[in-house]
Every structure is written in C-alpha cells, then in structure tokens.
Design a protein around this motif. Structure first.
Motif, mmCIF file in Angstrom:
data_model
loop_
_atom_site.group_PDB
_atom_site.id
_atom_site.type_symbol
_atom_site.label_atom_id
_atom_site.label_comp_id
_atom_site.label_asym_id
_atom_site.label_seq_id
_atom_site.Cartn_x
_atom_site.Cartn_y
_atom_site.Cartn_z
ATOM 1 N N LEU A 1 0.849 -1.192 0.000
ATOM 2 C CA LEU A 1 0.000 0.000 0.000
ATOM 3 C C LEU A 1 0.885 1.243 0.000
ATOM 4 O O LEU A 1 1.739 1.397 0.867
ATOM 5 C CB LEU A 1 -0.921 0.019 1.228
ATOM 6 C CG LEU A 1 -1.796 1.264 1.400
ATOM 7 C CD1 LEU A 1 -2.736 1.442 0.216
ATOM 8 C CD2 LEU A 1 -2.591 1.185 2.706
ATOM 9 N N THR A 2 0.669 2.106 -0.999
ATOM 10 C CA THR A 2 1.408 3.366 -1.073
ATOM 11 C C THR A 2 0.444 4.491 -1.423
ATOM 12 O O THR A 2 -0.576 4.274 -2.082
ATOM 13 C CB THR A 2 2.516 3.306 -2.144
ATOM 14 O OG1 THR A 2 1.931 2.969 -3.418
ATOM 15 C CG2 THR A 2 3.574 2.283 -1.776
ATOM 16 N N LEU A 3 0.775 5.689 -0.971
ATOM 17 C CA LEU A 3 0.026 6.898 -1.311
ATOM 18 C C LEU A 3 0.971 7.872 -1.989
ATOM 19 O O LEU A 3 2.092 8.088 -1.506
ATOM 20 C CB LEU A 3 -0.577 7.556 -0.059
ATOM 21 C CG LEU A 3 -1.728 6.841 0.646
ATOM 22 C CD1 LEU A 3 -2.208 7.680 1.828
ATOM 23 C CD2 LEU A 3 -2.888 6.570 -0.287
ATOM 24 N N THR A 4 0.524 8.452 -3.094
ATOM 25 C CA THR A 4 1.329 9.445 -3.799
ATOM 26 C C THR A 4 0.438 10.611 -4.190
ATOM 27 O O THR A 4 -0.785 10.468 -4.297
ATOM 28 C CB THR A 4 1.972 8.848 -5.069
ATOM 29 O OG1 THR A 4 0.944 8.302 -5.906
ATOM 30 C CG2 THR A 4 2.967 7.759 -4.709
ATOM 31 N N ALA A 5 1.077 11.753 -4.401
ATOM 32 C CA ALA A 5 0.336 12.926 -4.857
ATOM 33 C C ALA A 5 -0.013 12.756 -6.324
ATOM 34 O O ALA A 5 0.812 12.299 -7.129
ATOM 35 C CB ALA A 5 1.164 14.181 -4.639
ATOM 36 N N ARG A 6 -1.246 13.104 -6.668
ATOM 37 C CA ARG A 6 -1.688 12.979 -8.044
ATOM 38 C C ARG A 6 -1.351 14.253 -8.817
ATOM 39 O O ARG A 6 -1.595 15.356 -8.316
ATOM 40 C CB ARG A 6 -3.198 12.751 -8.083
ATOM 41 C CG ARG A 6 -3.737 12.398 -9.460
ATOM 42 C CD ARG A 6 -5.240 12.229 -9.407
ATOM 43 N NE ARG A 6 -5.753 11.715 -10.662
ATOM 44 C CZ ARG A 6 -7.038 11.594 -10.934
ATOM 45 N NH1 ARG A 6 -7.945 11.960 -10.045
ATOM 46 N NH2 ARG A 6 -7.444 11.117 -12.101
ATOM 47 N N PRO A 7 -0.797 14.130 -10.035
ATOM 48 C CA PRO A 7 -0.494 15.327 -10.830
ATOM 49 C C PRO A 7 -1.754 16.167 -11.049
ATOM 50 O O PRO A 7 -2.790 15.658 -11.445
ATOM 51 C CB PRO A 7 0.033 14.752 -12.153
ATOM 52 C CG PRO A 7 0.524 13.384 -11.809
ATOM 53 C CD PRO A 7 -0.379 12.897 -10.714
ATOM 54 N N GLY A 8 -1.653 17.441 -10.754
ATOM 55 C CA GLY A 8 -2.804 18.309 -10.915
ATOM 56 C C GLY A 8 -3.686 18.369 -9.690
ATOM 57 O O GLY A 8 -4.731 19.039 -9.710
ATOM 58 N N GLY A 9 -3.295 17.711 -8.615
ATOM 59 C CA GLY A 9 -4.089 17.746 -7.387
ATOM 60 C C GLY A 9 -4.742 16.412 -7.115
ATOM 61 O O GLY A 9 -5.078 15.650 -8.019
ATOM 62 N N GLY A 10 -4.944 16.115 -5.842
ATOM 63 C CA GLY A 10 -5.570 14.853 -5.459
ATOM 64 C C GLY A 10 -4.553 13.835 -4.976
ATOM 65 O O GLY A 10 -3.367 14.112 -4.813
ATOM 66 N N THR A 11 -5.030 12.617 -4.777
ATOM 67 C CA THR A 11 -4.210 11.552 -4.201
ATOM 68 C C THR A 11 -4.414 10.261 -4.970
ATOM 69 O O THR A 11 -5.523 9.965 -5.422
ATOM 70 C CB THR A 11 -4.582 11.324 -2.723
ATOM 71 O OG1 THR A 11 -4.460 12.546 -2.010
ATOM 72 C CG2 THR A 11 -3.680 10.283 -2.079
ATOM 73 N N LEU A 12 -3.337 9.490 -5.114
ATOM 74 C CA LEU A 12 -3.383 8.156 -5.697
ATOM 75 C C LEU A 12 -3.045 7.143 -4.613
ATOM 76 O O LEU A 12 -1.957 7.198 -4.037
ATOM 77 C CB LEU A 12 -2.379 8.027 -6.841
ATOM 78 C CG LEU A 12 -2.711 8.701 -8.179
ATOM 79 C CD1 LEU A 12 -1.530 8.593 -9.121
ATOM 80 C CD2 LEU A 12 -3.931 8.063 -8.808
ATOM 81 N N ALA A 13 -3.970 6.243 -4.319
ATOM 82 C CA ALA A 13 -3.719 5.134 -3.403
ATOM 83 C C ALA A 13 -3.525 3.873 -4.232
ATOM 84 O O ALA A 13 -4.417 3.495 -5.009
ATOM 85 C CB ALA A 13 -4.884 4.965 -2.434
ATOM 86 N N ARG A 14 -2.369 3.249 -4.089
ATOM 87 C CA ARG A 14 -2.058 2.042 -4.870
ATOM 88 C C ARG A 14 -2.002 0.841 -3.935
ATOM 89 O O ARG A 14 -1.195 0.809 -3.005
ATOM 90 C CB ARG A 14 -0.732 2.208 -5.610
ATOM 91 C CG ARG A 14 -0.733 3.356 -6.606
ATOM 92 C CD ARG A 14 0.611 3.455 -7.322
ATOM 93 N NE ARG A 14 0.627 4.560 -8.259
ATOM 94 C CZ ARG A 14 0.199 4.478 -9.518
ATOM 95 N NH1 ARG A 14 -0.265 3.322 -9.954
ATOM 96 N NH2 ARG A 14 0.226 5.528 -10.299
ATOM 97 N N LEU A 15 -2.853 -0.127 -4.213
ATOM 98 C CA LEU A 15 -2.960 -1.338 -3.403
ATOM 99 C C LEU A 15 -2.467 -2.509 -4.237
ATOM 100 O O LEU A 15 -3.145 -2.965 -5.167
ATOM 101 C CB LEU A 15 -4.414 -1.542 -2.968
ATOM 102 C CG LEU A 15 -4.734 -2.575 -1.903
ATOM 103 C CD1 LEU A 15 -3.915 -2.342 -0.644
ATOM 104 C CD2 LEU A 15 -6.215 -2.542 -1.580
ATOM 105 N N GLU A 16 -1.258 -2.988 -3.918
ATOM 106 C CA GLU A 16 -0.657 -4.090 -4.666
ATOM 107 C C GLU A 16 -1.198 -5.416 -4.134
ATOM 108 O O GLU A 16 -0.977 -5.756 -2.970
ATOM 109 C CB GLU A 16 0.864 -4.049 -4.540
ATOM 110 C CG GLU A 16 1.490 -2.760 -5.072
ATOM 111 C CD GLU A 16 2.976 -2.707 -4.811
ATOM 112 O OE1 GLU A 16 3.622 -3.771 -4.919
ATOM 113 O OE2 GLU A 16 3.483 -1.624 -4.466
ATOM 114 N N LEU A 17 -1.858 -6.173 -4.999
ATOM 115 C CA LEU A 17 -2.574 -7.374 -4.567
ATOM 116 C C LEU A 17 -1.948 -8.656 -5.086
ATOM 117 O O LEU A 17 -2.482 -9.733 -4.833
ATOM 118 C CB LEU A 17 -4.038 -7.303 -5.037
ATOM 119 C CG LEU A 17 -4.816 -6.082 -4.549
ATOM 120 C CD1 LEU A 17 -6.190 -6.037 -5.201
ATOM 121 C CD2 LEU A 17 -4.947 -6.111 -3.036
#
Length: 330
Positions: free
Chosen positions: A306-322
């Motif tokens: 599980l990682t969180l990164t800043a989304r280009p242009g605003g917002g958030t990307l949560a990536r859940l590796e399954l």
C-alpha cells in the motif's frame, strides 16, 4: 584479539602483582650482591607455569563467553534460560539478581496482558452493543421526515465506520485474529464497498468511475474490504463537492484516485504512522490518524502493498498491490 585484551584486563591485578613480586626479588637479590642471572632464572621458573595457567584460564574464558553469547541469542525466544553453573559467590549473586528480575518482568508482563485482555473484551462488547442503538436509529429514520433523512443516514454510517475501526484496531493484535485467504473476485468486493458509500457520493455530487478489473486475488475478503472502505472514506472526506473518484486496475495493483485537496509532500512519509493527522487532518478536524495506520498493518499481514502518492494536478493516488500474497488458499 578483543577477547584476549578483555581477558588480560580482567587479570590485570594478578599480572601487576607478579611484576611487582619479580621487582621485589630483583631488589633484594641485588642488595645481597647475588648475580642477576639468579633473579632471571627464578622469574622464568615462575613465569612458565604462570603462562600455562593464564592460557588455560583464557580458554575457559572464551568458552564461557561463547556460551553466554548463545544464551543471549536465545533470550528473545525463551521465557527463561538455563544459566551456567556459577564459579564464584559473586556469579551466584548476579544470577540470583537476574532470576529475581526475570520473575518480576514475567509478573508485570502477565499483569499487562490481563489488563489488555480486559480492555479488549470491554471495547469489543461496547462495539457490539452500540450497533443496537444504531440499528434502532435507522428504523426511526425510515419513519421520520424525509428532508433530514439523507444527512442523518450519512452520520449514522460514519458512526458505524468508527465502530468498525475500533473493532479492527482491537482485533489486529489479538490472538483470535483470523485471516482466511481465498480466491476473491475483486470487482464484486469493489462494488460492495462502493454501494456502502452511495449516499455520500450523491450528497456531495461526486462522480464515481469504477472500471472493471476482471481480477481474482488471493486475500482475506473481509480485511481487504476493510482497507478498500477506509481508502474510499478518505477519498470522499478530502474531495470537495463536484469532484471525481476513480477505481481501476493496473496489472496486479488496484488504484483509488481522487482530485481532492491531496497530501502535502512533507506529510507523505508519515501518513501511515499511528495517530498522525498531518496538515489536512488538522485543518479539516476530521482525521483520527488511525485509519491509514490500520490499513498499512492489515496489508502487511496479508502480504499486500500500500502506497500513497500525490496525483499530478491535485488529489491523491492510493495504490494497493494485490499480487504479493504467497500463501495457500483455504
């Protein structure tokens, strides 16, 4: 070399005494006019057995050191260790002191464990009991006036979320935590999670894009659903009215993206710390600092990423590796 220096330092007084005794003999012999060879010969006769005894003592010292090192390596996995036989009164005193401290530590650990079990039992009971008034409130809402119903339903849903968070927090380190790994259809799990938040999407006029992933993952359906719901809840919490939230797959990774207020770069390394709320949490006064901490703990137990990164242009990307669960399905 380090052991030898340590041993010689331990025997320093004995060596110093031997050198002083040799000096005294040399001084006395010189006063009586005896030849220096006699002093050297006497000293040599004393030095040879002394060196033999010193070497034998060093061998015993190394063996005892290695034995204690092996016991030290086992200290974390054993409640009590069989200490070697004491060779002096002081060693016996030290061992008695260690055994007394170990008994006290075991007693304190047992008391702490009992208090934790009592606390866990109490809050688990509380979490189950509070579900009754929540269910009753929902029934009353259905019979109440229509204008206030949607907002009250959302608040009740949030209460239920906090209750589930308490239960998750209590069960995470419990001996009764059961992870049942099965092949789970990811799209079915996602649709179920989104359905729970449908009212909030409507009230905040947030556009949801759910792209089918077609994935089947090896995981615990209940705990993975908990993580997805927490990530969705955060996305909804920090996305303003009229925003967008997307759920889609990238290979073995589930992505939850929003165009909300995002996360400050200085806060990103600490978002998974227990109790950390960051700038957004302090500004919005809506964060407990527990949700993402629980998500990281659960994904770690399930061998997901599980990682969180800043989304280009605003917002958030949560990536859940399954795709990292290397366990046998039950």
């Amino acid at each position: 070399m380090k052991l030898l220096l340590s041993y010689l330092k331990r025997r320093g007084w004995t060596l110093l005494y031997f050198a002083a005794a040799a000096g005294v003999f040399a001084g006395v012999f010189r006063l009586y006019g005896l030849p220096a060879e006699a002093v050297g010969y006497a000293s040599l006769l004393c030095l040879v057995p002394g060196l033999v005894l010193l070497a034998a003592g060093f061998v015993c010292f190394v063996r005892r050191h290695r034995l204690l090192q092996r016991l030290l390596a086992q200290a974390e996995s054993a409640a009590a260790l069989p200490l070697p036989e004491p060779r002096s009164l002081l060693e016996a005193d030290y061992q008695a002191l260690l055994q007394a401290l170990e008994a006290q530590r075991a007693q304190l650990a047992a008391e702490s464990r009992n208090r934790l079990e009592d606390l866990t039992d109490y809050y688990t009971l509380w979490a189950h009991q509070i579900k009754t008034p929540i269910a009753a409130a929902r029934l009353l809402l259905q019979a109440g006036p229509e204008p206030a119903r949607p907002e009250l339903e959302v608040e009740l849903f949030r209460i239920e979320q906090y209750v589930q968070m308490v239960l998750g927090y209590l069960r995470l380190d419990s001996d009764s935590t059961d992870y049942v790994l099965r092949e789970t259809e990811l799209d079915t799990l996602l649709r179920g999670a989104v359905r729970k938040f449908a009212r909030q999407f409507v009230l905040k006029r947030i556009t949801l894009t759910l792209r089918p992933t077609g994935k089947t993952v090896l995981t615990d359906e209940k705990w993975l659903g908990f993580v997805v719901e927490q990530l969705l809840s955060n996305a909804l919490k920090y996305t303003p009215a009229g925003g967008t939230i997307e759920l889609y797959g990238e290979g073995d990774t589930l992505v939850i993206a929003d165009n909300g207020i995002g996360i400050r770069p200085e806060d990103l390394p600490r978002v998974f710390e227990k109790g950390f709320t960051g700038y957004n949490g302090r500004q919005e006064k809506k964060s407990t600092g527990i949700g993402l901490y629980l998500c990281r703990r659960v994904t770690g137990q399930l061998n997901h990423g599980l990682t969180l990164t800043a989304r280009p242009g605003g917002g958030t990307l949560a990536r859940l590796e399954l795709g990292r669960a290397e366990r046998v399905a039950e």
